[in-house]
Design a protein around this motif. Structure first.
Motif: not given
Length: 588
Positions: A391-403
């Motif tokens: 889930x996107x809500x469980x991903x960190x800021x850098x993981x969200x930034x990279x995709x």
């Protein structure tokens, strides 16, 4: 050219048909048909001039006509006035605009200057409109069957039920009870677009105004729907105005074409002759920008993955993104509908994988699973070899930034209450921690990269055209400086020249930044430009996987062959057209 393009193109002596189109109104009142008979047109637009409240000219003396059973294409870049012209045929102009001069007549009914109540009575019965964005045109609170039934008037219950079934079949949608009880959000983008077509055809109008009607359709469905529309206009003598940036579609499915630039008609003529031999420099530029998948010159220079004989290649340890044995489904009424079954692929830094297939084949579900917007039943998504939370809500800021994800419908993905600048600036501040002053400068730079004026940053999404809004969404996707960009039909709403520039920009970003792409599209021309590898999916299963050049030139799977054959081609449309040759049937 200083001062903009002239209103008409250069006259070529001896070409009677094109000469008639270039004569000023009222020469459009009677147009010579292909049989040589002079007919009263269903649609007459004469000297239409529209300004905004600041006195700026939006349309300048636009004139054209449409006969019964005839299709006229209106082409041009985003912001050229195509949609504004189309909306006047419904007796409506956008808020902030006013008709200064000219007239619009549909089936002998004057629509300019009429009270809104009278103009509304003509819509649907006399003239029907298919908008570019189906998701924003459909009521999210009404079921499919109810949306069609509601607009049918003067019929018994049995007649309405029969008309609903007939109309759904006409656009190749299921007419069973389960489908009629669905809501628009439960349909794919292609199904939503076909539902809009069904709503327009329900009352069997005399004139159809189609504003980018194939934007959300895959090539097979697009070909089927357009074939039905061709038959309808021939058999029922329906006049069609087709607003489109797809010149191959216009060449194959219209009789005449009107080219617009900055609110003016710069060239007009018969579709086949004009697009084969454009006289105006602007039209020549549009034709030159068309990407044709059949003209693929060779495999991309970048090394690609070789497909295994029995399916996708094995996942290697060097990939930026790896998807392993992905299974995903949608649940409705206690049932599980499989959207992806055993999907595996990898994307290296700087590489582009394109996923193609019909609407409902699972392309978008796969993409949404990668970014964490849809939870997979099982399987793994790895970034640099490390598993990502589902889930996107469980991903960190850098993981969200990279995709980052660019959605198919820009109007639905952009906040209508935020300015363009605010929407682009938010990921700069949140994901990159950029100071406000630096973020504002970066917004201007990103807008310039996607060919939008810097002052658009102060505008709201509702003030932009469809193509402009899509480019804003692309700029927002680039704002976080991602490693992987998931592009879901990002060129479907763009005119050909902007599409070419965006594809060129994407290839430049891949080369300079090693940006990887997961490219979802039904446009094989765009796929041929950006993709290293293609995965063909049908009903959630991988049907073919291999280098882009090989898949497009020598497809092995029968389903892939159908996709390639159904894809529109401007060169083939001009060569293989079955319409009469130029000069045939001209009234003497």
């Amino acid at each position: 050219m200083a001062g903009g393009f002239p209103r008409t193109g250069h006259h070529r002596p001896g070409r009677l048909r094109e000469h008639l189109l270039r004569r000023p109104a009222p020469a459009y009142r009677r147009w010579p048909s292909r049989t040589g008979r002079r007919v009263n047109p269903l649609v007459e637009v004469e000297g239409l001039t529209i300004e905004d409240h600041a006195g700026r000219t939006i349309l300048h003396e636009v004139s054209f006509s449409v006969g019964a059973g005839e299709a006229v294409g209106v082409v041009g870049e985003s912001g050229s006035g195509k949609t504004t012209t189309a909306l006047t045929l419904l007796g409506w102009v956008r808020h902030g605009l006013r008709v200064v001069s000219g007239r619009v007549r549909v089936a002998d009914a004057e629509l300019t200057g009429r009270p809104e109540k009278e103009a509304r009575a003509a819509r649907g019965r006399l003239v029907a409109y298919v908008p570019q964005s189906p998701a924003s045109a459909l009521s999210p609170l009404m079921r499919v069957g109810d949306q069609i039934t509601e607009i049918l008037t003067g019929m018994t219950a049995a007649e309405r039920a029969a008309r609903v079934a007939e109309t759904l079949d006409l656009v190749e949608l299921p007419d069973d009870e389960d489908f009629r009880r669905k809501f628009p959000h439960q349909l794919s983008g292609g199904q939503q677009q076909r539902l809009c077509l069904a709503l327009a055809l329900a009352n069997r109008p005399k004139v159809l105004v189609l504003d980018e009607p194939t934007t959300g359709l895959d090539v097979i469905t697009q070909a089927a729907v357009l074939a039905h529309l061709d038959r309808i206009r021939r058999d029922l003598k329906v006049g069609v105005i087709l607003v489109s940036h797809d010149l191959a579609l216009v060449a194959a499915h219209t009789d005449r074409v009107v080219v617009m630039y900055q609110g003016r008609v710069v060239e007009a003529g018969f579709s086949r002759s004009l697009l084969a031999r454009p006289s105006h420099e602007y039209t020549r530029g549009l034709v030159a920008a068309v990407v044709d998948h059949r003209a693929l010159g060779g495999s991309p220079a970048r090394a690609v993955i070789s497909a295994a004989p029995d399916g996708p290649p094995a996942i290697g340890p060097v990939s930026l993104l790896a998807v392993k044995d992905l299974h995903a489904s949608h649940r409705t009424k206690g049932r599980a509908i499989v959207a992806a079954e055993g999907i595996s692929f990898e994307i290296r830094a700087g590489e582009c994988l394109a996923i193609v297939g019909q609407s409902g084949s699972g392309k978008t579900t796969i993409a949404r699973t990668v970014v964490g917007l849809h939870r997979a039943d099982h399987g793994a998504v790895l970034l640099d070899g490390s598993p990502l939370p589902p889930s996107a809500t469980a991903r960190g800021r850098d993981e969200l930034r990279r995709i980052q994800y660019i959605f198919q419908d820009p109007f639905a993905s952009l906040n209508p209450r935020r300015t363009v600048g605010d929407s682009i600036r938010r990921p700069l501040r949140v994901l990159r921690g950029m100071p406000e002053r630096e973020a504002r400068a970066e917004v201007a730079r990103l807008l310039e990269r996607v060919r939008i004026r810097k002052d658009i940053a102060a505008a709201y999404p509702g003030e932009l055209s469809g193509g402009e809004c899509q480019r804003v969404a692309i700029a927002r996707g680039l704002a976080s400086s991602p490693d992987l960009l998931v592009c879901d039909e990002i060129t479907s709403a763009l005119d050909v020249s902007v599409q070419a520039s965006v594809l060129e920009l994407i290839n430049e970003l891949r080369r300079d930044l090693d940006l990887a792409l997961l490219f979802i599209s039904h446009d094989l021309g765009a796929v041929s430009v950006v993709a290293d590898t293609i995965m063909v999916v049908e009903r959630g299963r991988c049907r073919e996987y291999g280098p882009a050049g090989e898949v497009l030139r020598t497809p092995q799977d029968p389903y892939t062959c159908r996709l390639v054959e159904a894809a529109p081609s401007l060169s083939e449309a001009l060569v293989a057209s079955t319409r009469p040759a130029d000069g045939a049937g001209v009234a003497k």
